[in-house]
Design an enzyme around this catalytic site. Structure first.
Site, PDB file in Angstrom:
ATOM      1  N   ASP A 188       0.838  -1.215   0.000  1.00  0.00           N
ATOM      2  CA  ASP A 188       0.000   0.000   0.000  1.00  0.00           C
ATOM      3  C   ASP A 188       0.864   1.253   0.000  1.00  0.00           C
ATOM      4  O   ASP A 188       0.572   2.228   0.723  1.00  0.00           O
ATOM      5  CB  ASP A 188      -0.920   0.011   1.222  1.00  0.00           C
ATOM      6  CG  ASP A 188      -1.797  -1.215   1.323  1.00  0.00           C
ATOM      7  OD1 ASP A 188      -2.051  -1.858   0.287  1.00  0.00           O
ATOM      8  OD2 ASP A 188      -2.226  -1.554   2.449  1.00  0.00           O
ATOM      9  N   ARG A 242      -5.318  -2.112  -4.362  1.00  0.00           N
ATOM     10  CA  ARG A 242      -6.485  -2.681  -3.704  1.00  0.00           C
ATOM     11  C   ARG A 242      -7.311  -1.523  -3.137  1.00  0.00           C
ATOM     12  O   ARG A 242      -6.800  -0.419  -2.904  1.00  0.00           O
ATOM     13  CB  ARG A 242      -6.092  -3.662  -2.607  1.00  0.00           C
ATOM     14  CG  ARG A 242      -5.221  -3.143  -1.485  1.00  0.00           C
ATOM     15  CD  ARG A 242      -4.991  -4.258  -0.466  1.00  0.00           C
ATOM     16  NE  ARG A 242      -4.036  -3.893   0.580  1.00  0.00           N
ATOM     17  CZ  ARG A 242      -3.748  -4.676   1.620  1.00  0.00           C
ATOM     18  NH1 ARG A 242      -4.341  -5.858   1.733  1.00  0.00           N
ATOM     19  NH2 ARG A 242      -2.880  -4.304   2.537  1.00  0.00           N
ATOM     20  N   TRP A 244      -8.984   0.707  -0.664  1.00  0.00           N
ATOM     21  CA  TRP A 244      -8.989   1.085   0.750  1.00  0.00           C
ATOM     22  C   TRP A 244     -10.386   1.536   1.166  1.00  0.00           C
ATOM     23  O   TRP A 244     -10.812   1.324   2.298  1.00  0.00           O
ATOM     24  CB  TRP A 244      -7.950   2.186   0.989  1.00  0.00           C
ATOM     25  CG  TRP A 244      -7.729   2.514   2.429  1.00  0.00           C
ATOM     26  CD1 TRP A 244      -7.859   1.672   3.494  1.00  0.00           C
ATOM     27  CD2 TRP A 244      -7.329   3.772   2.972  1.00  0.00           C
ATOM     28  NE1 TRP A 244      -7.563   2.320   4.672  1.00  0.00           N
ATOM     29  CE2 TRP A 244      -7.232   3.614   4.382  1.00  0.00           C
ATOM     30  CE3 TRP A 244      -7.018   5.014   2.415  1.00  0.00           C
ATOM     31  CZ2 TRP A 244      -6.849   4.663   5.223  1.00  0.00           C
ATOM     32  CZ3 TRP A 244      -6.632   6.048   3.246  1.00  0.00           C
ATOM     33  CH2 TRP A 244      -6.554   5.865   4.636  1.00  0.00           C
TER      34      TRP A 244
END
Length: 328
Positions: A188, A242, A244
């Site tokens: 991330d 991805r 959040w």
């Protein structure tokens, strides 16, 4: 006659004081206007106005209206740097991305990055920020350790390095333009709810994980991440991103995706029952990682008009309000 002379002397004394106060001001072109600005020199060896970057920032008055350039000599600066919300119009300029380094090693708390830019109208050039807490060679736990947090509006980064492992760049909110920057990490490592264009940037993957974790929360929010004409490479494998938040939005455009990219490409994370709300898209990319034949089946196919708008400066400055009005 005495009173007349006294008035003249007072006027000349005041004029002298004004001239002395303005002696440090120069003029620089901002868009089509020539406006005053000032410069401060930071040199860790003691040959400048200040030896630390933070002390130079602290010297700028709150709510200042004119651009101030803080020039930073080459060197390693062991400090946390914060541009507070009330200190806008700062141009932070190092001596080169590989020559001027700001480093710290706090971790976990989102409020303690190495560098925090909280004000509007900030420019950062030719410098690098590193959070060394979980550098791969020190065997410390791999946990969030932020190199930079950006939450002000109208912020421009040019030839800036961001180095970390997890949560390297917290692009929290506001409109941001990253050009010719290097961003390193694993998990991330570009995250937040900023409305940001990353153009001609180098994305260096140093551990298995996810490049982005974007935080758009509503279909009416204008934010998202766009990577244009960039290069994704490294020595591990990664997903492009991805979600959040449930309306996460990311576009990779005309970017070199090397073989570090996982074939599935994307992950819905905690929103696997709301994948129709997520906007993850790719267009015109190349390289072995750009093969979309095995991507998740819910990846978006955006129309050409939307893609062209997102992949230009219009995405972050559609009314030409700020990029063209910054110092050259």
């Amino acid at each position: 006659m005495f009173m007349f002379r006294l008035i003249i002397i007072s006027f000349l004394f005041l004029a002298l004081r004004v001239d002395k106060a303005n002696a440090q001001l120069s003029y620089k072109k901002f868009g089509n206007k020539l406006l005053p600005y000032s410069e401060i020199l930071v040199d860790g060896s003691g040959h400048g106005n200040f030896t630390t970057i933070q002390s130079a920032i602290n010297s700028i008055p709150s709510n200042n209206k004119y651009w101030t350039t803080i020039r930073i000599k080459a060197g390693n600066y062991r400090e946390k740097v914060i541009i507070p919300k009330d200190k806008s119009y700062i141009l932070l300029k190092g001596s080169g991305k590989s020559k001027t380094l700001v480093e710290w090693d706090d971790h976990s708390d989102l409020k303690i990055p190495t560098f925090s830019s909280l004000a509007d109208n900030i420019i950062v050039k030719s410098i690098s920020f590193r959070n060394s807490y979980n550098n791969p060679i020190n065997n410390k736990p791999k946990i969030p350790a932020i190199a930079a947090k950006v939450s002000g509006d109208n912020t421009y980064f040019f030839r800036v390095g961001f180095y970390g492992y997890q949560d390297t760049l917290y692009d929290a909110k506001g409109r941001h333009y990253y050009k010719l920057c290097t961003i390193q990490g694993a998990v991330d490592f570009i995250f937040g709810a900023g409305q940001s264009l990353f153009e001609r940037c180098s994305i260096n993957v140093i551990g298995d994980g996810y490049i982005t974790a974007q935080g758009r929360e509503s279909p009416n929010d204008s934010n998202g991440f766009v990577f244009k004409d960039s290069h994704v490479f490294g020595n591990a494998t990664t997903y492009l991103g991805r979600a959040w938040r449930q309306y996460a939005r990311v576009l990779f455009y005309n970017t070199n995706l090397t073989n570090v990219i996982q074939p599935l490409g994307w992950d819905s994370w905690n929103f696997n029952t709301h994948e129709n709300l997520i906007t993850f898209a790719e267009y015109g990319n190349f390289g072995p990682g750009a093969d979309t034949s095995k991507r998740v089946d819910w990846v978006n196919k955006l129309d050409k008009t939307t893609i062209e708008n997102m992949a230009s400066v219009n995405f972050i400055d559609d009314k030409k309000e700020w990029i063209d009005n910054q110092p050259y």
